[in-house]
Design a protein around this motif. Structure first.
Motif, mmCIF file in Angstrom:
data_model
loop_
_atom_site.group_PDB
_atom_site.id
_atom_site.type_symbol
_atom_site.label_atom_id
_atom_site.label_comp_id
_atom_site.label_asym_id
_atom_site.label_seq_id
_atom_site.Cartn_x
_atom_site.Cartn_y
_atom_site.Cartn_z
ATOM 1 N N ILE A 184 76.345 -64.345 -27.632
ATOM 2 C CA ILE A 184 75.401 -63.256 -27.334
ATOM 3 C C ILE A 184 76.054 -62.297 -26.337
ATOM 4 N N ILE A 236 77.103 -58.208 -26.945
ATOM 5 C CA ILE A 236 76.575 -57.107 -26.135
ATOM 6 C C ILE A 236 77.669 -56.413 -25.322
ATOM 7 N N LEU A 259 79.297 -54.078 -28.293
ATOM 8 C CA LEU A 259 78.444 -52.940 -27.951
ATOM 9 C C LEU A 259 78.804 -52.342 -26.589
ATOM 10 N N MET A 260 79.811 -52.900 -25.938
ATOM 11 C CA MET A 260 80.397 -52.308 -24.735
ATOM 12 C C MET A 260 79.421 -52.078 -23.587
ATOM 13 N N ALA A 261 78.422 -52.962 -23.456
ATOM 14 C CA ALA A 261 77.461 -52.806 -22.358
ATOM 15 C C ALA A 261 78.086 -53.282 -21.048
ATOM 16 N N ASN A 262 77.445 -52.917 -19.955
ATOM 17 C CA ASN A 262 77.872 -53.322 -18.619
ATOM 18 C C ASN A 262 77.915 -54.854 -18.511
ATOM 19 N N VAL A 298 78.298 -56.823 -15.846
ATOM 20 C CA VAL A 298 77.540 -57.410 -14.745
ATOM 21 C C VAL A 298 76.085 -57.607 -15.165
ATOM 22 N N ALA A 299 75.480 -56.531 -15.705
ATOM 23 C CA ALA A 299 74.072 -56.608 -16.097
ATOM 24 C C ALA A 299 73.873 -57.621 -17.213
ATOM 25 N N THR A 300 74.797 -57.650 -18.181
ATOM 26 C CA THR A 300 74.645 -58.571 -19.301
ATOM 27 C C THR A 300 74.781 -60.019 -18.837
ATOM 28 N N HIS A 348 87.189 -49.742 -25.577
ATOM 29 C CA HIS A 348 86.976 -49.202 -26.919
ATOM 30 C C HIS A 348 88.244 -48.478 -27.328
ATOM 31 N N GLU A 392 89.032 -46.174 -29.299
ATOM 32 C CA GLU A 392 89.106 -44.722 -29.475
ATOM 33 C C GLU A 392 88.873 -43.972 -28.174
ATOM 34 N N VAL A 393 88.352 -44.684 -27.173
ATOM 35 C CA VAL A 393 88.080 -44.011 -25.908
ATOM 36 C C VAL A 393 89.298 -44.111 -24.989
#
Lengths: 309, 365
Positions: free
Chosen positions: A78, A82, A86-89, A91-93, A305, A307-308
């Motif tokens: 999981i 995320i 999905l490249m979420a933060n 720490v928060a995840t 990511h 491409e970034v």
């Protein structure tokens, strides 16, 4: 204090260190790949309850250990979806994973809190286990203790002597370079995260199947967080993780024996010891900003990511 | 084969910033219904029991308010730090310290019926929470120590301090040895504000905090500096913003809010110090509230009501559906997962396409 008590304390210290060794060595590999998973506590506790339920329902303790590892892997997956896909933060995840894990374990463990289980048997090597002193100190633990100790040379070898380990570390330092060389940053990070989940899950299962063979809500009691602190304390080196785990194992055990030694302190203050000690060692190791900067994987906690970058 | 790709947006999507929490709530509800069905519940009954039943009378609405109030209060304080990338995740410990400090005042002035007892409790509560938050702030600014781990460790320490107090020096002398303090006298209890409910005046503190943070975020130069420090520490350094301030204020704001929430709980619904009642988990849940509310006061207000409903729904599910009340924590965790997952759409858009079509295109070229 006589020799017998001393041996008892040392042996208990080793046992108390085991969940920390599993969880912290797993997290070490994760962080070496550049990912910070703060969800160790959540993965551990879901590992603990999953292991307990499977062991209790099937009667096979080892199936419980496997279930603990599997549950840790699912939780880590999981986290991977995320933060990696999905490249979420991170720490928060990681926080979310811990909150979710504590809730989920309480939910599925509701009917297991007063159930008894015969814990993992200690090994009994004819001759060796009966030796005076050494027998108790070296040859009288349950097999998971030896597995934890075996993980240390395995992980050290993997990180510093194997090609895959070199790639993993390179990725943690500079994912963009690793990507340019043709390595799949995301795939390798997934593998590291899942490995960390399995290790945390086994660490949790050790608690509910061997250390104190029962389930109680919140039984990991912050060990996942202490494992995270251990990785920092160890400046991302496996040997120091092991050392730190024994140190904290000793701290946990000291509280049980302090009263036996006639030290008149309320139990609550002794229970605080490992948490306070965590803060103290973090301060000692972080005091010099360079120690952390030079040793921490350079890309720790940053999303990637292709491409970034 | 259908493939979904994430393509970076040239500009972050403004509308997704506000849409993704709604999307996350929707996903959580759908997922929740599926889970209920798996547990052998009729989804309509379960949905009713979880989300409608708890709030379909005045008493229920009062319960919603007294749960949402501390959640919103703490989340508002945490948002100040989170906006600056100061990760205070030990609000639970700061809340416990607030409860202890306020409870200490109430017990100290047990005989007094002065109107100053209550204000003093809240001052003590705020100071208690701030003192607990000052530890990670000091260690971070002075010794460069990670505030996440320190603030979290202090949660366990705070729990032990409370446990010691109610087992030892503050235990109710007439309490048959139960580990709890004596009941506070009336002068230390918050007045109820709605007849027929348990809603108490602590809600006004949350409303005050809502106004203060709105003004602070909207017009405060300090809030702007802290935000820059969070987004671009180097730029903040060049602009001459003091990053030490950011850390201190980020942590103290959360500590003060959590401490006030703790005082409000002690003087509100509980009226005594008690382990089970004082360790509510609001400090952790408020982290979710802050994120789901987009670190924005109005968003936090709505998110706190939703989270409070999840708490009540869990209790109702326990009574009406015989499900463990921990189901609400599962939902809370899921909500944050879905929010973090849908947030990807702020910076990326989905590109649907079949890989066959892409291959053909490549072939034609």
């Amino acid at each position: 204090m006589n020799t017998e008590t001393l041996i008892l304390i040392l042996a208990a210290t080793v046992a108390a260190a085991v969940p920390l060794i599993f969880a912290a060595l797993g997290e070490l590999v994760v962080e070496k790949s550049g990912v910070l998973n703060l969800g160790v506590e959540g993965m551990m506790i879901v590992g603990a309850i999953s292991g307990f339920i499977v062991a209790h329902e099937t009667g096979f303790l080892w199936l419980g250990v496997l279930a603990g590892a599997g549950a840790g892997v699912l939780m880590a997956f999981i986290f991977g979806i995320i933060t990696l896909t999905l490249m979420a933060n991170q720490v928060a995840t990681g926080l979310a994973l811990t909150i979710f894990g504590i809730g989920l374990s309480a939910f599925i463990g509701q009917n297991y809190s007063s159930v008894a289980l015969d814990g993992l048997d200690k090994i009994n090597l004819v001759g060796l286990s009966d030796l005076p002193i050494i027998g108790k100190l070296l040859f009288s633990y349950d097999p998971l203790v030896y597995l934890a100790l075996l993980m240390f040379p395995l992980i050290s070898w993997f990180l510093y002597r194997s090609r895959s380990g070199l790639i993993l570390r390179a990725l943690g330092e500079s994912p963009a370079s690793a990507h340019a060389l043709g390595y799949s940053v995301i795939k390798i990070r997934y593998l590291a995260v899942l490995f960390g989940g399995a290790m945390a899950g086994i660490g949790g299962a050790y608690l509910s199947l061997a250390y104190t063979p029962l389930w109680s809500e919140g039984m990991t009691a912050g060990r996942g967080w202490i494992a995270l602190a251990l990785v920092v304390f160890a400046t991302w080196r496996p040997g120091r993780v092991l050392l730190g785990a024994f140190l904290f194992g000793g701290m946990t055990i000291a509280q049980f024996h302090a009263q036996g030694l006639g030290i008149e302190i309320p139990a609550q203050f002794l229970t605080m010891l490992p948490y306070l000690a965590t803060i103290v060692v973090l301060v000692l190791i972080s005091r010099n900003a360079n120690t952390i900067r030079l040793n921490a994987p350079a890309s720790l906690g940053q999303a990637f990511h292709k491409e970034v970058h | 084969m259908l493939s979904i790709k994430l393509v970076p947006r040239p500009q972050p999507s403004k509308s997704m910033v506000y849409l993704s929490p709604l999307l996350a709530i929707g996903l959580m509800l759908v997922f929740g219904l599926i889970v209920f069905m798996f547990l052998g519940q009729n989804p309509v009954t379960a949905f009713h029991a979880f989300f409608i039943e708890p709030v379909n009378d005045l008493y229920g609405l009062g319960e919603l308010l007294i749960k949402a109030s501390p959640l919103a209060l703490i989340a508002l304080g945490l948002a100040v730090g989170f906006r600056a990338n100061i990760w205070n995740i030990g609000a639970e410990g700061q809340l416990i310290l607030g409860t202890i400090a306020a409870g200490g005042v109430a017990l100290w002035f047990y005989e007094s019926d002065s109107v100053f007892v209550l204000p003093l409790m809240f001052i003590a509560g705020a100071l208690g929470g701030m003192a607990w938050a000052a530890i990670p702030a000091f260690l971070r600014t002075r010794f460069n120590t990670n505030e996440i781990l320190v603030s979290l460790m202090l949660v366990y320490v705070a729990g032990m301090v409370l446990s010691w107090l109610i087992h030892g020096p503050w235990r109710d002398p007439d309490g048959f040895g139960f580990p709890q303090s004596r009941m506070f006298s009336d002068s230390a209890l918050l007045p109820l504000i709605i007849e027929g409910t348990r809603a108490h005046a602590g809600i006004f503190i949350t409303l005050l905090a809502l106004i203060v943070t709105t003004i602070f975020f909207r017009w405060g130069l300090l809030a702007f500096q802290m935000r820059v420090a969070g987004l671009a520490p180097k730029a903040a350094g060049y602009a001459g913003f003091n990053s030490q301030y950011t850390v201190w204020i980020g942590l103290l704001a959360g500590g003060a809010a959590a401490g006030l929430a703790g005082a409000s709980e002690a003087a509100g619904p509980f009226g005594q110090l008690d382990m089970a009642a004082s360790v509510t988990g609001y400090g952790f849940a408020a982290i979710i509230v802050a994120f789901v509310g987009r670190l924005h006061p109005v968003g936090i207000l709505f998110a706190s009501l939703l989270m409070a409903l999840l708490y009540l729904g869990g209790e109702s599910a326990q009574v009406n559906l015989a499900l463990p009340s921990a189901v609400s924590k599962v939902f809370q965790g899921l909500l944050l997962f879905f929010l973090l997952a849908t947030d990807v759409l702020i910076h990326f858009r989905l590109q649907f396409g079949s890989s066959n079509a892409a291959a053909r295109k490549a072939g034609a070229l």
